[in-house]
Design a protein around this motif. Structure first.
Motif, PDB file in Angstrom:
ATOM      1  N   UNK A 208      67.300  92.423  84.099  1.00  0.00           N
ATOM      2  CA  UNK A 208      66.340  93.339  84.715  1.00  0.00           C
ATOM      3  C   UNK A 208      65.602  94.117  83.631  1.00  0.00           C
ATOM      4  N   UNK A 209      66.361  94.639  82.700  1.00  0.00           N
ATOM      5  CA  UNK A 209      65.730  95.451  81.647  1.00  0.00           C
ATOM      6  C   UNK A 209      64.689  94.632  80.892  1.00  0.00           C
ATOM      7  N   UNK A 210      65.105  93.418  80.513  1.00  0.00           N
ATOM      8  CA  UNK A 210      64.199  92.585  79.718  1.00  0.00           C
ATOM      9  C   UNK A 210      62.924  92.277  80.497  1.00  0.00           C
ATOM     10  N   UNK A 211      63.108  91.801  81.708  1.00  0.00           N
ATOM     11  CA  UNK A 211      61.927  91.353  82.452  1.00  0.00           C
ATOM     12  C   UNK A 211      61.090  92.531  82.944  1.00  0.00           C
ATOM     13  N   UNK A 212      61.752  93.608  83.285  1.00  0.00           N
ATOM     14  CA  UNK A 212      60.976  94.774  83.727  1.00  0.00           C
ATOM     15  C   UNK A 212      60.112  95.258  82.564  1.00  0.00           C
TER      16      UNK A 212
END
Ligand code: PLP
Length: 677
Positions: A208-212
């Motif tokens: 989530x962190x990466x893609x967000x």
């Protein structure tokens, strides 16, 4: 033809080296020991690939191929080169580094994913013709061990086997038909870091962190340069759907793939409402505070059906609606709620109008088969929005009982005609239940004379609803507050912050004077929704059809705070000034006309060269509109007013400035001249 070129090239590629891993349309790479003289490069060039150094590291080590139809990279795959390459990248997460070092195949996937990401905004990618897009999407070859020669052939299946839809991962066919007893398939998809994607529970937060973070970057870039995209999508009907699989994936897919498909398959099919050249319908904006609010709304996943199910959403809705009421200069005593659209707000208002006549008992007995009921009439101007008609239809009153009142030369409802229509209906035993006045009609932004209409409605015992869905926003400008004169006399009013108040879709503000009547029309509380405090709080489910309700107040509240009353007023004021400037240019140009007064941010214009008769003038204007819309720089819509085709030019996007308006005007004049040439 492009299809064949692709096929040919692929066979060439396959021929060069058994060990090569090559993927089309996905994260993939060609692994090879040498780049110089490699047959793969000419083959890819023939296929239309663009090839350039992957980065500063130099072409000897890594070459990136970003093609119109092939996605992949070519790199030197020995361990030393991999390590050197990875050392060079400082923006890769540690896990990716570890993975990249661990094997050639993983490295291939990593390099390719990065390649795709780096070039995600390349216009060539966004302009991929559909045929190629479909080919690209039709084959997806997941990374595999390069030494697995048995499966090598499967890497490049005949195109025709895969024509059905994009991203048929090979794993689809190898997945076991029935999963283990716990319901989880033994064959799990894995993300780029090896994370099983089919494990119970949500995806790892790290993903989530990466893609967000990636998406925020993309969104920021999108907002910085919305003009990179054509304002009107250029796809043909059915094109987007054809590019998508006809069935859902059996095996979980990496978010990176899904997002890559978003860019590749979805973005080309977007008509960009955020484009500053969007002048069609009523243009609107996804503003920065509005987007942030929506992000939180989605993440928090509140359901504001009951106070208890989200005290904050409920109370913020009350507060935000009261703030907005004050911004519009409406008096006290209104009950505010947020719905999705003005159409629904108007529907609720007219339902309340019907309920305001309790003797009819429509709630209990309905309308069907009753000889004791009079015909119920709803009045609006002939320029009112069709949402009024639809509400009348949906409430079972009969479309013929939506009475369209004549307008004056400025397209405003004529109070004398309204009074006459009501008198005639009453004389025939009909019952006027509602009058709908419009502040800012869809066709020409006309403003009905609400004070006079209010008097007539009151005398007739009819509910007055004001549709200020678009025009109401102008009341945030202090010197324009008079636009809502008389509205405090109404029983309900709708105004859409998602139209002209910089709140992203969707957000419609409905105020009613008699919430008890609206509640009587809709409230129905089953045991499982009974709460202890229900008599002391607002449970918004009681005031409409919906049970579940989104937390829309958050974005509205954030927009009002982030711009402040002055900032909102300044923006709306500037857009009105721009529209007036545009109208003045049009008026000054020979044979161009502005066909209605420009009070707000809509100008209705047409080109009427004397050489053309009425029908030819309409056709000429329609062609002008299509030519301008085809430019990708501006988007206008049309309407028929007084039986003439007119071009609607609306300004409402927060990023529209004079430059865009001048450009649109230039495009209009050029299109008119070209059409006559
Ligand atoms: N009322 C007016 C005056 C409008 O112009 C529109 C849409 O443009 C509507 C109602 C319907 O709005 P919504 O799309 O929110 O239902």
């Amino acid at each position: 033809p492009a299809f064949r070129a692709c096929e040919l090239s692929l066979s060439d590629v396959r021929g060069i080296r058994a060990k090569s891993v090559f993927q089309v349309g996905g994260a993939g790479a060609v692994g090879t020991g040498s780049l110089r003289g490699m047959p793969v490069l000419p083959a890819l060039r023939r296929a239309g690939a663009r090839i350039w150094p992957f980065d500063d590291h130099g072409p000897q080590t890594v070459v990136e191929i970003y093609p119109r139809l092939l996605t992949g990279s070519v790199h030197k795959s020995n361990r030393a080169a991999r390590a050197e390459y990875l050392a060079h990248l400082d923006d890769l997460p540690t896990w990716a580094r570890a993975l990249g070092e661990s094997g050639e195949d993983a490295f291939d996937a990593l390099v390719s994913a990065r390649a795709m990401w780096r070039h995600r905004d390349d216009p060539a990618l966004h302009a991929i013709p559909t045929a190629l897009e479909r080919i690209e999407g039709a084959i997806w070859l997941p990374p595999m061990a390069a030494t697995d020669t048995r499966r090598q052939h499967a890497y490049l299946p005949p195109m025709t086997d895969h024509a059905a839809g994009p991203r048929r991962a090979l794993s689809d066919s190898t997945a076991s038909a029935t999963g283990p007893a716990d319901g989880w398939d033994a064959h799990v998809g894995r993300d780029i870091d090896g994370t099983p994607l089919d494990a119970p529970g949500d995806l790892p937060l790290e993903l989530f962190r990466t893609h967000a973070a990636e998406l925020i970057d993309w969104i920021a870039k999108y907002m910085a340069e919305p003009e990179r995209f054509p304002v009107v999508s250029r796809v043909a009907p059915g094109e987007i759907a054809r590019g998508l699989p006809t069935a859902p994936p059996r095996v979980a897919e990496p978010l990176a793939d899904i997002l890559a498909d978003f860019h590749r398959l979805i973005v080309p099919g977007l008509t960009h409402w955020n484009h500053p050249g969007f002048h069609a319908y009523f243009s609107n904006s996804a503003s920065i505070p509005g987007i942030l609010g929506e992000m939180l709304t989605t993440a928090l996943n509140q359901n504001a059906m009951l106070w208890k199910t989200s005290p904050a959403a409920t109370e913020l809705e009350q507060v935000a609606m009261d703030w907005l009421r004050q911004l519009l200069g409406l008096g006290r005593g209104w009950f505010g709620m947020i719905t999705d659209t003005a159409s629904i707000s108007t529907f609720l208002a007219i339902a309340a109008a019907r309920e305001a006549k309790p003797e009819l008992d429509v709630r209990g007995k309905g309308l069907v088969g009753r000889s004791d009921l009079p015909v119920m009439r709803v009045y609006c101007s002939s320029h009112a929005h069709t949402s009024v008609d639809k509400a009348v239809m949906a409430l079972g009153l009969g479309h013929e009982n939506c009475v369209h009142i004549a307008v004056d030369e400025q397209f405003r409802m004529r109070p004398d005609a309204l009074a006459a229509a009501i008198a005639e209906d009453v004389a025939h035993g009909m019952l006027p239940i509602a009058v709908v006045a419009t502040v800012g009609t869809t066709s020409v932004a006309a403003i009905d004379p609400v004070p006079e209409i209010a008097e007539i409605a009151r005398a007739a015992g009819a509910w007055l609803h004001v549709d200020a869905a678009y025009g109401g926003a102008a009341a945030v400008v202090p010197e324009l507050a008079g636009i809502l004169d008389g509205v405090d006399e109404a029983d309900s009013v709708v105004m859409n912050p998602h139209k002209w108040l910089f709140v992203p879709m969707d957000c419609s503000a409905l105020w009613v004077k008699h919430p008890d009547v609206l509640k009587r029309a809709f409230s129905l509380v089953p045991e499982y929704l009974v709460t202890r405090e229900q008599d002391a709080v607002v449970n918004y489910m009681d005031y409409g059809i919906q049970l579940g309700r989104r937390f829309r107040a958050l974005k509205l509240w954030m927009v009002m705070r982030a711009y402040g009353a002055d900032g909102l007023a300044a923006r709306v004021r500037q857009q009105i000034a721009l529209t007036r400037a545009f109208a003045s240019w049009v008026r000054a140009e020979p044979h161009w006309e502005v066909i209605a007064p420009v009070h707000l941010s809509l100008a209705c214009i047409r080109h009427a060269p004397p050489s053309l008769d009425a029908a030819a003038t309409d056709a000429h204007n329609e062609r002008i509109m299509h030519a301008v819309n085809a430019s990708g720089e501006a988007f206008l819509s049309h309407n028929k007013t007084n039986d003439q085709l007119v071009l609607r030019f609306a300004i409402g996007n927060i990023r529209t400035d004079e430059r865009h308006v001048r450009r649109a005007w230039q495009l209009l004049r050029e299109a008119a001249a070209a059409d006559l040439a």
